[in-house]
Scaffold this motif. Structure first.
Motif, PDB file in Angstrom:
ATOM      1  N   ILE A 117     -59.065  10.345  34.928  1.00 40.90           N
ATOM      2  CA  ILE A 117     -58.376   9.287  35.959  1.00 40.90           C
ATOM      3  C   ILE A 117     -58.862   8.500  36.612  1.00 40.90           C
ATOM      4  N   HIS A 118     -59.268   6.892  36.423  1.00 42.05           N
ATOM      5  CA  HIS A 118     -59.819   6.119  37.006  1.00 42.05           C
ATOM      6  C   HIS A 118     -59.298   4.893  37.291  1.00 42.05           C
ATOM      7  N   GLN A 119     -58.238   5.107  36.813  1.00 44.19           N
ATOM      8  CA  GLN A 119     -57.275   3.352  37.163  1.00 44.19           C
ATOM      9  C   GLN A 119     -56.006   4.321  36.924  1.00 44.19           C
ATOM     10  N   ALA A 131     -45.540   2.192  48.328  1.00 41.37           N
ATOM     11  CA  ALA A 131     -46.564   1.960  47.571  1.00 41.37           C
ATOM     12  C   ALA A 131     -48.222   0.762  48.113  1.00 41.37           C
ATOM     13  N   GLU A 132     -47.637   0.167  48.857  1.00 42.07           N
ATOM     14  CA  GLU A 132     -48.474   0.247  49.976  1.00 42.07           C
ATOM     15  C   GLU A 132     -50.318   0.677  49.968  1.00 42.07           C
ATOM     16  N   THR A 133     -49.116   1.638  51.177  1.00 43.78           N
ATOM     17  CA  THR A 133     -50.446   2.882  51.408  1.00 43.78           C
ATOM     18  C   THR A 133     -50.885   3.850  50.406  1.00 43.78           C
ATOM     19  N   THR A 134     -50.541   4.159  49.125  1.00 44.94           N
ATOM     20  CA  THR A 134     -51.025   4.652  47.888  1.00 44.94           C
ATOM     21  C   THR A 134     -52.391   3.580  47.869  1.00 44.94           C
ATOM     22  N   ALA A 135     -52.163   2.244  47.201  1.00 46.16           N
ATOM     23  CA  ALA A 135     -52.574   1.308  46.993  1.00 46.16           C
ATOM     24  C   ALA A 135     -53.691   1.321  47.754  1.00 46.16           C
ATOM     25  N   ARG A 136     -53.698   1.368  48.696  1.00 44.46           N
ATOM     26  CA  ARG A 136     -55.009   1.824  49.719  1.00 44.46           C
ATOM     27  C   ARG A 136     -55.763   2.145  49.753  1.00 44.46           C
ATOM     28  N   MET A 137     -55.127   3.526  49.791  1.00 41.80           N
ATOM     29  CA  MET A 137     -55.715   4.438  49.246  1.00 41.80           C
ATOM     30  C   MET A 137     -56.729   4.833  48.041  1.00 41.80           C
ATOM     31  N   GLY A 138     -56.320   4.429  47.471  1.00 36.27           N
ATOM     32  CA  GLY A 138     -56.694   4.011  45.783  1.00 36.27           C
ATOM     33  C   GLY A 138     -57.971   3.388  46.215  1.00 36.27           C
ATOM     34  N   GLY A 139     -57.789   2.111  45.946  1.00 40.62           N
ATOM     35  CA  GLY A 139     -59.046   1.485  46.832  1.00 40.62           C
ATOM     36  C   GLY A 139     -59.762   1.727  47.300  1.00 40.62           C
ATOM     37  N   ASN A 140     -59.393   2.101  48.821  1.00 40.22           N
ATOM     38  CA  ASN A 140     -60.903   3.523  49.052  1.00 40.22           C
ATOM     39  C   ASN A 140     -61.683   4.593  48.466  1.00 40.22           C
ATOM     40  N   LEU A 141     -60.960   5.064  47.655  1.00 42.46           N
ATOM     41  CA  LEU A 141     -61.778   6.123  47.169  1.00 42.46           C
ATOM     42  C   LEU A 141     -62.417   5.943  45.506  1.00 42.46           C
ATOM     43  N   ALA A 184     -56.956  -3.959  45.623  1.00 38.92           N
ATOM     44  CA  ALA A 184     -55.968  -3.575  44.143  1.00 38.92           C
ATOM     45  C   ALA A 184     -55.742  -4.966  43.821  1.00 38.92           C
ATOM     46  N   GLU A 185     -55.534  -4.480  42.497  1.00 30.91           N
ATOM     47  CA  GLU A 185     -54.876  -6.375  41.948  1.00 30.91           C
ATOM     48  C   GLU A 185     -53.960  -6.114  41.673  1.00 30.91           C
ATOM     49  N   VAL A 186     -53.530  -7.615  42.147  1.00 30.14           N
ATOM     50  CA  VAL A 186     -51.592  -7.855  41.740  1.00 30.14           C
ATOM     51  C   VAL A 186     -51.534  -8.133  40.553  1.00 30.14           C
ATOM     52  N   VAL A 187     -50.398  -7.549  40.356  1.00 28.67           N
ATOM     53  CA  VAL A 187     -50.022  -7.645  38.597  1.00 28.67           C
ATOM     54  C   VAL A 187     -48.316  -7.561  37.853  1.00 28.67           C
TER      55      VAL A 187
END
Length: 198
Positions: A117-119, A131-141, A184-187
Motif C-alpha cells: 500500500i502506497h496510497q 486525522a490531521e496528525t495521521t495525514a501529516r505523518m503519512g505525507g512525511n513517510l 495531503a490532497e484534500v478531497v
C-alpha cells in the motif's frame, strides 16, 4: 480530485469513530453533521471494491476521557462496528494512545508495506487532531495521502491567550495546512466514491 488515480490497493483509514465523541457536554459544539453518513459511504465503497480498510480506535490514557478503555465511549460507533469484517479486501484493526495511527498496535506502516500500500485515505474524528496528525505523518513517510475533509468532524477549541476557534474554522485550517503544505490532497467523499467505483 486531481487526475491521479485511486489505486486498487488504496487503503481507507477510519480513525476513532467512537461513541465517546457523542458526549456533547464533554467536547462542546461540533461541525459537519454529515460526517458519519460520509464515513459510512466510504467504508461501503471500499469494501464493495475489495480495497483495504483500517479501523483505528483511540484508547485514551487521560483521566475522565470518554475514550478510556473500559468506558462505553471507547467502543466504535455502531455503524462502523457493524461493517467490520464485511469487505472482500484486507482489513486491519489498530489501537493507539496518541494522535497518529502510525504509533499504534499493530504497526500500520509495517502492514502497509506487507500489503503493498502506497496510497491511503484519511477519514474519521477529530479533523484537526488524530486525522490531521495521521495525514501529516503519512505525507512525511512518503505515502500519497488523500484527506476526506467532509468525512471528518471536530469540535470548538480554546488555545493560548484565550484564543478560541470554532470547529468549522479548525477544519478549514487543517484543510489549508494539509493541502497547501503538501502533506495531503484534500478531497470530497463524492469524489472518492466515484473514483472507487470507476
Amino acid at each position: 480530485m486531481n487526475e491521479r488515480e485511486l489505486h486498487s490497493k488504496a487503503a481507507l483509514v477510519v480513525i476513532d469513530v467512537q461513541k465517546g465523541f457523542d458526549e456533547k457536554e464533554f467536547w462542546g459544539p461540533r461541525d459537519n453533521p454529515d460526517a458519519e453518513e460520509n464515513i459510512a459511504a466510504l467504508i461501503e465503497a471500499w469494501q464493495a471494491t475489495g480495497r483495504p480498510v483500517v479501523f483505528v480506535r483511540h484508547d485514551s490514557l487521560k483521566p475522565g476521557s470518554p475514550l478510556r478503555p473500559g468506558q462505553p465511549g471507547n467502543d466504535l460507533k455502531d455503524f462502523v462496528e457493524e461493517r467490520r469484517g464485511k469487505g472482500e479486501g484486507p482489513e486491519l484493526f489498530v489501537t493507539k494512545t496518541v494522535n497518529s495511527a502510525f504509533y499504534g498496535t499493530p504497526d500500520l506502516r509495517e502492514w502497509f508495506e506487507a500489503e503493498g500500500i502506497h496510497q491511503f485515505v484519511v477519514t474519521g474524528i477529530q479533523t484537526n487532531m488524530c486525522a490531521e496528525t495521521t495525514a501529516r505523518m503519512g505525507g512525511n513517510l512518503g505515502y500519497e495521502v488523500l484527506f476526506a475533509l467532509d468525512a471528518t468532524h471536530t469540535f470548538d477549541l480554546t488555545g493560548p491567550y484565550g484564543w478560541r476557534l470554532t470547529a468549522g474554522e479548525l477544519a478549514r485550517a487543517t484543510a489549508v495546512t494539509l493541502h497547501g503544505g503538501g502533506f495531503a490532497e484534500v478531497v470530497t467523499t463524492a469524489e472518492l466514491v466515484a473514483a472507487a467505483k470507476g
